[in-house]
Scaffold this motif. Structure first.
Motif, PDB file in Angstrom:
ATOM      1  N   GLU A  88      11.288  68.571 -16.292  1.00  0.00           N
ATOM      2  CA  GLU A  88      12.254  67.542 -15.916  1.00  0.00           C
ATOM      3  C   GLU A  88      11.719  66.152 -16.240  1.00  0.00           C
ATOM      4  O   GLU A  88      12.470  65.281 -16.670  1.00  0.00           O
ATOM      5  CB  GLU A  88      12.594  67.647 -14.429  1.00  0.00           C
ATOM      6  N   GLN A  89      10.411  65.946 -16.055  1.00  0.00           N
ATOM      7  CA  GLN A  89       9.813  64.656 -16.393  1.00  0.00           C
ATOM      8  C   GLN A  89       9.976  64.377 -17.889  1.00  0.00           C
ATOM      9  O   GLN A  89      10.359  63.278 -18.282  1.00  0.00           O
ATOM     10  CB  GLN A  89       8.335  64.622 -16.024  1.00  0.00           C
ATOM     11  N   TYR A  90       9.685  65.384 -18.716  1.00  0.00           N
ATOM     12  CA  TYR A  90       9.839  65.213 -20.164  1.00  0.00           C
ATOM     13  C   TYR A  90      11.296  64.958 -20.523  1.00  0.00           C
ATOM     14  O   TYR A  90      11.593  64.104 -21.349  1.00  0.00           O
ATOM     15  CB  TYR A  90       9.327  66.444 -20.926  1.00  0.00           C
ATOM     16  N   LEU A  91      12.199  65.680 -19.880  1.00  0.00           N
ATOM     17  CA  LEU A  91      13.619  65.498 -20.151  1.00  0.00           C
ATOM     18  C   LEU A  91      14.070  64.098 -19.754  1.00  0.00           C
ATOM     19  O   LEU A  91      14.811  63.437 -20.493  1.00  0.00           O
ATOM     20  CB  LEU A  91      14.442  66.549 -19.403  1.00  0.00           C
ATOM     21  N   ASN A  92      13.607  63.610 -18.610  1.00  0.00           N
ATOM     22  CA  ASN A  92      13.962  62.257 -18.168  1.00  0.00           C
ATOM     23  C   ASN A  92      13.439  61.208 -19.135  1.00  0.00           C
ATOM     24  O   ASN A  92      14.138  60.231 -19.442  1.00  0.00           O
ATOM     25  CB  ASN A  92      13.452  61.992 -16.749  1.00  0.00           C
ATOM     26  N   GLU A  93      12.213  61.398 -19.622  1.00  0.00           N
ATOM     27  CA  GLU A  93      11.656  60.457 -20.598  1.00  0.00           C
ATOM     28  C   GLU A  93      12.489  60.469 -21.885  1.00  0.00           C
ATOM     29  O   GLU A  93      12.759  59.428 -22.478  1.00  0.00           O
ATOM     30  CB  GLU A  93      10.202  60.804 -20.897  1.00  0.00           C
ATOM     31  N   TRP A  94      12.897  61.656 -22.298  1.00  0.00           N
ATOM     32  CA  TRP A  94      13.713  61.770 -23.505  1.00  0.00           C
ATOM     33  C   TRP A  94      15.055  61.087 -23.288  1.00  0.00           C
ATOM     34  O   TRP A  94      15.547  60.371 -24.162  1.00  0.00           O
ATOM     35  CB  TRP A  94      13.907  63.244 -23.862  1.00  0.00           C
ATOM     36  N   LYS A  95      15.664  61.282 -22.108  1.00  0.00           N
ATOM     37  CA  LYS A  95      16.950  60.646 -21.814  1.00  0.00           C
ATOM     38  C   LYS A  95      16.831  59.125 -21.827  1.00  0.00           C
ATOM     39  O   LYS A  95      17.722  58.426 -22.314  1.00  0.00           O
ATOM     40  CB  LYS A  95      17.488  61.119 -20.464  1.00  0.00           C
ATOM     41  N   LYS A  96      15.713  58.586 -21.295  1.00  0.00           N
ATOM     42  CA  LYS A  96      15.496  57.137 -21.322  1.00  0.00           C
ATOM     43  C   LYS A  96      15.412  56.644 -22.768  1.00  0.00           C
ATOM     44  O   LYS A  96      16.012  55.627 -23.116  1.00  0.00           O
ATOM     45  CB  LYS A  96      14.215  56.773 -20.578  1.00  0.00           C
ATOM     46  N   ALA A  97      14.664  57.377 -23.588  1.00  0.00           N
ATOM     47  CA  ALA A  97      14.525  56.995 -24.990  1.00  0.00           C
ATOM     48  C   ALA A  97      15.878  57.064 -25.699  1.00  0.00           C
ATOM     49  O   ALA A  97      16.214  56.188 -26.505  1.00  0.00           O
ATOM     50  CB  ALA A  97      13.509  57.900 -25.691  1.00  0.00           C
ATOM     51  N   GLU A  98      16.658  58.080 -25.385  1.00  0.00           N
ATOM     52  CA  GLU A  98      17.991  58.211 -25.986  1.00  0.00           C
ATOM     53  C   GLU A  98      18.881  57.044 -25.567  1.00  0.00           C
ATOM     54  O   GLU A  98      19.606  56.481 -26.390  1.00  0.00           O
ATOM     55  CB  GLU A  98      18.619  59.544 -25.571  1.00  0.00           C
ATOM     56  N   THR A  99      18.817  56.661 -24.297  1.00  0.00           N
ATOM     57  CA  THR A  99      19.604  55.540 -23.797  1.00  0.00           C
ATOM     58  C   THR A  99      19.213  54.253 -24.518  1.00  0.00           C
ATOM     59  O   THR A  99      20.074  53.466 -24.932  1.00  0.00           O
ATOM     60  CB  THR A  99      19.418  55.378 -22.274  1.00  0.00           C
ATOM     61  N   GLN A 100      17.903  54.045 -24.681  1.00  0.00           N
ATOM     62  CA  GLN A 100      17.438  52.852 -25.388  1.00  0.00           C
ATOM     63  C   GLN A 100      17.926  52.846 -26.832  1.00  0.00           C
ATOM     64  O   GLN A 100      18.322  51.805 -27.357  1.00  0.00           O
ATOM     65  CB  GLN A 100      15.912  52.770 -25.332  1.00  0.00           C
TER      66      GLN A 100
END
Length: 128
Positions: A88-100
């Motif tokens: 979930e931590q990796y997924l959240n980091e990926w989602k943040k990067a996608e949002t950026q």
């Protein structure tokens, strides 16, 4: 995985679709790990080979009573929850990067529109 898996080792799947489909299942290695460039292993009851990077070796104690079995299941569920939190931590980091990336794409689109508007203005002024 630092140590190679051996025939008879007990493993659980993690961080892949098969792990979700087989949550809590303990697999037994049917053969030693092979293919140094992309380590894999055959599992009893699984069709084909499986990538070793998605397997975690587990120590399965001797089960002598239903309470031992229950405790071992609870322990394994705890380990899977830890693994899922990490995912979930990796997924959240990926989602943040996608949002950026999406924000940057929108900003680029805004700049492109501004440039086209300026170009039209310049062409209109030049045509006077």
């Amino acid at each position: 995985m630092s140590q190679k898996l051996k025939k008879g080792d007990m493993v659980v799947m993690h961080t892949c679709v098969e792990a979700v489909l087989n949550e809590g299942r303990v697999w037994k290695c049917a053969a030693d790990e092979f293919n140094p460039s992309a380590p894999a292993v055959f599992l009893e009851g699984f069709s084909g080979h499986f990538a070793a990077e998605f397997l975690q070796k587990v120590d399965v104690p001797v089960i002598e009573s239903e309470m031992d079995l229950y405790n071992e299941i609870q322990r394994l569920k705890g380990e899977l929850r830890k693994s899922n939190r990490k995912n979930e931590q990796y997924l959240n980091e990926w989602k943040k990067a996608e949002t950026q990336a999406n924000i940057a794409t929108e900003q680029l689109a805004d700049v492109t529109i501004e440039m086209k508007n300026l170009q039209r203005s310049l062409l209109m002024e030049a045509g006077k």
